[in-house]
Scaffold this active site. Sequence first.
Site, short mmCIF file in Angstrom:
data_model
loop_
_atom_site.label_atom_id
_atom_site.label_comp_id
_atom_site.label_asym_id
_atom_site.label_seq_id
_atom_site.Cartn_x
_atom_site.Cartn_y
_atom_site.Cartn_z
N ARG A 1 0.84 -1.21 0.00
CA ARG A 1 0.00 0.00 0.00
C ARG A 1 0.87 1.25 0.00
O ARG A 1 2.10 1.16 -0.01
CB ARG A 1 -0.91 0.00 1.23
CG ARG A 1 -0.17 0.05 2.55
CD ARG A 1 -1.11 0.46 3.67
NE ARG A 1 -0.33 0.88 4.82
CZ ARG A 1 -0.25 0.22 5.96
NH1 ARG A 1 -0.92 -0.91 6.11
NH2 ARG A 1 0.47 0.68 6.96
N GLY A 2 0.22 2.40 0.02
CA GLY A 2 0.89 3.69 0.19
C GLY A 2 1.98 3.93 -0.85
O GLY A 2 1.81 3.64 -2.05
N ASP B 1 5.79 -7.82 1.28
CA ASP B 1 5.15 -7.16 2.42
C ASP B 1 4.85 -8.21 3.49
O ASP B 1 5.00 -9.42 3.24
CB ASP B 1 3.87 -6.41 2.01
CG ASP B 1 3.64 -5.16 2.85
OD1 ASP B 1 3.48 -5.29 4.09
OD2 ASP B 1 3.65 -4.05 2.29
N ASN C 1 11.71 0.16 1.03
CA ASN C 1 10.66 1.14 1.35
C ASN C 1 9.91 0.83 2.64
O ASN C 1 9.38 1.74 3.27
CB ASN C 1 9.67 1.17 0.17
CG ASN C 1 8.35 1.81 0.54
OD1 ASN C 1 8.24 3.02 0.66
ND2 ASN C 1 7.33 0.98 0.77
N ALA C 2 9.87 -0.45 3.06
CA ALA C 2 9.07 -0.80 4.25
C ALA C 2 9.50 0.09 5.42
O ALA C 2 10.68 0.24 5.70
CB ALA C 2 9.30 -2.27 4.60
N ALA D 1 10.57 12.02 26.08
CA ALA D 1 10.37 11.85 27.53
C ALA D 1 9.48 10.64 27.82
O ALA D 1 9.55 10.06 28.91
CB ALA D 1 9.73 13.11 28.12
N ASN D 2 8.63 10.27 26.86
CA ASN D 2 7.72 9.13 27.05
C ASN D 2 8.11 7.91 26.22
O ASN D 2 7.32 6.97 26.07
CB ASN D 2 6.29 9.53 26.64
CG ASN D 2 5.80 10.73 27.41
OD1 ASN D 2 6.09 10.85 28.60
ND2 ASN D 2 5.10 11.63 26.75
N TYR E 1 12.18 7.59 14.90
CA TYR E 1 12.02 7.61 13.44
C TYR E 1 13.14 8.44 12.79
O TYR E 1 13.77 8.00 11.81
CB TYR E 1 10.65 8.22 13.12
CG TYR E 1 10.24 8.21 11.67
CD1 TYR E 1 9.84 7.04 11.04
CD2 TYR E 1 10.22 9.39 10.93
CE1 TYR E 1 9.44 7.03 9.71
CE2 TYR E 1 9.81 9.41 9.61
CZ TYR E 1 9.42 8.23 9.00
OH TYR E 1 9.02 8.24 7.68
P1 NAD Z 1 2.52 2.83 4.92
O1 NAD Z 1 2.38 2.54 6.37
O2 NAD Z 1 1.30 3.26 4.15
O3 NAD Z 1 3.13 1.56 4.16
C1 NAD Z 1 4.26 0.89 4.66
C2 NAD Z 1 4.25 -0.54 4.13
O4 NAD Z 1 5.38 -1.21 4.70
C3 NAD Z 1 3.00 -1.31 4.54
O5 NAD Z 1 2.47 -2.00 3.44
C4 NAD Z 1 3.50 -2.24 5.63
O6 NAD Z 1 2.77 -3.45 5.74
C5 NAD Z 1 4.94 -2.50 5.17
N1 NAD Z 1 5.77 -2.96 6.29
C6 NAD Z 1 5.84 -2.43 7.54
N2 NAD Z 1 6.62 -3.21 8.31
C7 NAD Z 1 7.07 -4.23 7.54
C8 NAD Z 1 7.90 -5.35 7.78
N3 NAD Z 1 8.43 -5.57 8.98
N4 NAD Z 1 8.15 -6.20 6.75
C9 NAD Z 1 7.62 -6.00 5.53
N5 NAD Z 1 6.80 -4.94 5.25
C10 NAD Z 1 6.53 -4.07 6.24
O7 NAD Z 1 3.69 3.92 4.80
P2 NAD Z 1 4.04 4.93 3.61
O8 NAD Z 1 3.54 6.26 3.97
O9 NAD Z 1 3.70 4.35 2.30
O10 NAD Z 1 5.64 4.99 3.79
C11 NAD Z 1 6.54 4.23 2.99
C12 NAD Z 1 7.95 4.67 3.33
O11 NAD Z 1 8.09 6.08 3.09
C13 NAD Z 1 8.36 4.42 4.77
O12 NAD Z 1 9.71 4.02 4.82
C14 NAD Z 1 8.18 5.79 5.39
O13 NAD Z 1 8.97 5.95 6.53
C15 NAD Z 1 8.60 6.69 4.26
N6 NAD Z 1 8.10 8.07 4.36
C16 NAD Z 1 6.78 8.35 4.27
C17 NAD Z 1 6.34 9.67 4.37
C18 NAD Z 1 4.89 10.08 4.24
O14 NAD Z 1 4.61 11.28 4.22
N7 NAD Z 1 3.97 9.15 4.11
C19 NAD Z 1 7.27 10.69 4.61
C20 NAD Z 1 8.60 10.35 4.72
C21 NAD Z 1 9.01 9.04 4.59
#
Ligand code: NAD
Length: 446
Positions: free
Chosen positions: A215-216, A236, A286-287, A296-297, A353
């Site tokens: 997704r995403g 995934d 990308n995951a 602090a938390n 993060y």
């Molecule tokens: P999202 O949560 O929509 O999708 C992330 C995907 O990674 C999901 O399909 C999830 O199932 C998969 N995933 C998570 N843990 C996993 C694991 N252990 N093994 C295999 N797959 C795994 O996130 P997104 O917004 O599409 O983000 C994608 C990437 O872009 C990430 O690395 C995120 O940090 C980065 N990013 C996103 C944004 C934003 O604005 N959305 C900004 C900066 C960076």
Amino acid sequence: MTDAYTRFTRSPLGRPLVKRTGLPNPPRLPRHADRPQPVLGPVVVLGASPGADEVAALLLDWGADVRRRFEETSTVGSVVVVLDDLAKPADLGTTVLPLAGAMRSLLPGSRVVTISRPPTGEDLARDAVRGGVEGFVRTLGHEMRKGGTANGIQVADGVPLTAPGVVSTLRFLLSARSAFVDGQIVGVARQDGALPEDWERPLAGRTALVTGAARGIGAAISRTLAGLGAELVLLDVPASGSELSGVANELRATPLQLDVTSAQAGDRVIAFLRERGIVLDVLVLNAGITRDKMFANMTADRWDAVIAVNISSQIALAEALLSSDEPVVGSDLRVVSLASTSGIAGNRGQANYATSKAGVMAFVDALARRLGERGTANAVAPGFIETDMTAKIPPLQREIARRANSLQQGGLPLDVAETIGFLASPGAGGVRGQTVRVCGQNLVGR
Ligand code: NAD
């Protein structure tokens, strides 16, 4: 996909109100589907060096309407400023000042791209002017209007301006594929890489593995790489199995259900590829996850989960693939990893993060060095992108984050995917260990 405020600014009620009050007025950003030509013309090439002549010839080859100076009456779509011969700060104005008078005649969605050399620590005046170009580009990024962008290419000394890395970067930055990349400098360190026969399908005959593809942004990357001609393995977690199958079916890709943090992830991927006779040319890491809390938390489980998915899994997978005795990666690999602007500037509530994403940037730099002649590695740092991840941010904070960039809007997953498509292409071999921000020139950090 436009947000509610942007739709309001384009409505009969909103348009006059925005004009009267000076509220943010997010421009329309053309994407590749709306504007498939490589260069918005006419294009003016500024600069008097032999390199400027080479760039002008290249643009003519692409079918662009090329001019070598501004004409008072005409509008301009793109400007390429070739600055590879600067010796001292006073030199810069000679080439760039003609652009000042033409800024108002730039078309909507226009592009300004500078091509210059990086400081080397060898000559005070030369380093100062080379460094100065960066401030110039970043300022133009802030000042461009109507969805226009300004970016720069910094080409290492000794690398010709016709090297594949320079040509591919120029083509990307001039095109609508770079819609949300603004105020950035992309370095080209070496002459490596090869230009594609077909610019619309530079990944034809190449195979890519995308993690987090269900997704995403990961799904958008998969669609874009497929559109660029790649065969795909999409990975995934098992819990996202049905979404993953949906994307894989749509793209005729091979799905792989796997948690990238599991101890056997590297071995499982290698066995999977070997059984199917797949050799990877592109690896997109990308995951990623967020587990936000003020420091602090912060708890160990939140900290550890983010570090494990966002960076440790990337190191483990790259190590496993590169050290495997099985021939599972090709001879000119492209690794592209997902960083974040949070990793550059830090972000309240995201100590875990931001740490993981700053780690990604250092990791791709080290990996590019390690790959040497075997390929390259780079990262993309998205800013505010319209995804499920950012939809979870509380409304007021989300609205502020979305507008705090030169383009006054959130980017689309497609914008991140297009940048990854460029870095994954054979031409990008000379782009090494870089982090390219896809953030509309977000006001945070560099
Ligand atoms: P999202 O949560 O929509 O999708 C992330 C995907 O990674 C999901 O399909 C999830 O199932 C998969 N995933 C998570 N843990 C996993 C694991 N252990 N093994 C295999 N797959 C795994 O996130 P997104 O917004 O599409 O983000 C994608 C990437 O872009 C990430 O690395 C995120 O940090 C980065 N990013 C996103 C944004 C934003 O604005 N959305 C900004 C900066 C960076």
